[in-house]
Design a protein around this motif. Sequence first.
Motif, PDB file in Angstrom:
ATOM      1  N   VAL A   1       4.622  -7.854  -1.542  1.00 19.14           N
ATOM      2  CA  VAL A   1       5.783  -8.746  -1.608  1.00 19.14           C
ATOM      3  C   VAL A   1       6.671  -8.294  -2.753  1.00 19.14           C
ATOM      4  O   VAL A   1       6.203  -8.116  -3.880  1.00 19.14           O
ATOM      5  N   GLY A   2       7.936  -8.092  -2.459  1.00 20.12           N
ATOM      6  CA  GLY A   2       8.894  -7.671  -3.477  1.00 20.12           C
ATOM      7  C   GLY A   2      10.306  -7.934  -3.005  1.00 20.12           C
ATOM      8  O   GLY A   2      10.568  -8.926  -2.321  1.00 20.12           O
ATOM      9  N   GLY A   3      11.194  -7.016  -3.325  1.00 19.88           N
ATOM     10  CA  GLY A   3      12.581  -7.158  -2.909  1.00 19.88           C
ATOM     11  C   GLY A   3      13.144  -5.816  -2.482  1.00 19.88           C
ATOM     12  O   GLY A   3      12.597  -4.766  -2.831  1.00 19.88           O
ATOM     13  N   ASP A   4      14.223  -5.864  -1.725  1.00 18.20           N
ATOM     14  CA  ASP A   4      14.883  -4.614  -1.343  1.00 18.20           C
ATOM     15  C   ASP A   4      15.860  -4.221  -2.445  1.00 18.20           C
ATOM     16  O   ASP A   4      15.911  -4.847  -3.510  1.00 18.20           O
TER      17      ASP A   4
ATOM     18  N   TYR B   1      10.072  -0.664   3.980  1.00 21.25           N
ATOM     19  CA  TYR B   1      10.973  -0.355   2.885  1.00 21.25           C
ATOM     20  C   TYR B   1      10.243   0.513   1.862  1.00 21.25           C
ATOM     21  O   TYR B   1       9.234   0.091   1.299  1.00 21.25           O
ATOM     22  N   HIS B   2      10.722   1.721   1.663  1.00 20.32           N
ATOM     23  CA  HIS B   2      10.121   2.703   0.748  1.00 20.32           C
ATOM     24  C   HIS B   2       8.669   3.023   1.092  1.00 20.32           C
ATOM     25  O   HIS B   2       7.863   3.323   0.210  1.00 20.32           O
TER      26      HIS B   2
ATOM     27  N   VAL C   1       6.231   4.640  10.110  1.00 20.63           N
ATOM     28  CA  VAL C   1       5.416   4.508  11.318  1.00 20.63           C
ATOM     29  C   VAL C   1       4.395   3.382  11.155  1.00 20.63           C
ATOM     30  O   VAL C   1       4.208   2.558  12.053  1.00 20.63           O
ATOM     31  N   HIS C   2       3.759   3.324  10.010  1.00 20.82           N
ATOM     32  CA  HIS C   2       2.647   2.389   9.797  1.00 20.82           C
ATOM     33  C   HIS C   2       3.005   1.146   9.000  1.00 20.82           C
ATOM     34  O   HIS C   2       2.198   0.215   8.930  1.00 20.82           O
ATOM     35  N   TRP C   3       4.175   1.119   8.406  1.00 15.90           N
ATOM     36  CA  TRP C   3       4.555  -0.012   7.548  1.00 15.90           C
ATOM     37  C   TRP C   3       5.833  -0.653   8.074  1.00 15.90           C
ATOM     38  O   TRP C   3       6.741   0.034   8.532  1.00 15.90           O
ATOM     39  N   ASN C   4       5.880  -1.988   7.976  1.00 19.88           N
ATOM     40  CA  ASN C   4       7.032  -2.758   8.416  1.00 19.88           C
ATOM     41  C   ASN C   4       7.359  -3.792   7.360  1.00 19.88           C
ATOM     42  O   ASN C   4       6.459  -4.401   6.779  1.00 19.88           O
ATOM     43  N   SER C   5       8.648  -3.976   7.121  1.00 15.19           N
ATOM     44  CA  SER C   5       9.095  -4.970   6.148  1.00 15.19           C
ATOM     45  C   SER C   5       9.760  -6.121   6.875  1.00 15.19           C
ATOM     46  O   SER C   5      10.477  -5.926   7.861  1.00 15.19           O
ATOM     47  N   LEU C   6       9.502  -7.316   6.377  1.00 19.24           N
ATOM     48  CA  LEU C   6      10.034  -8.540   6.965  1.00 19.24           C
ATOM     49  C   LEU C   6      10.847  -9.246   5.895  1.00 19.24           C
ATOM     50  O   LEU C   6      10.347  -9.479   4.782  1.00 19.24           O
TER      51      LEU C   6
END
Length: 121
Positions: A39-42, A72-73, A77-82
């Motif tokens: 959990v962070g920020g863009d 994000y960063h 392929v394996h990671w998704n940001s919501l």
Amino acid sequence: MDDRWIDAYCLSKKGVERDYKEEWEATRYMIRGKIFAMVGGDKNGRPIITVKLAPETGAQLRDEYADIIPGYHMNKVHWNSLYLEGDVPESVLKGMLDQAHSIVLNAMSRKVQKEIMGAED
């Protein structure tokens, strides 16, 4: 989405530890040092959670929800940001977190899985 439940939900899962990575300004949820959610920020400071998913699941969710984007960063392929301020239902994020935890746990040796899950021989 009210995201105050995320910390308790992640920590309620077997074997999960949390830390804060200052240089990333992100809270990481891990199993034995392997991240499954963060959990962070863009770059604009918008709050996001980045979750590890099976590639086909991630692609399907990105097609269905505008507020779910490639990680994000992270590996796209394996990671998704919501985006936590978006319109993705809480139940969808819970499902994402469940899958992320399972992916990381299942990638560990059977011995480690048993230790984490508390199974006895």
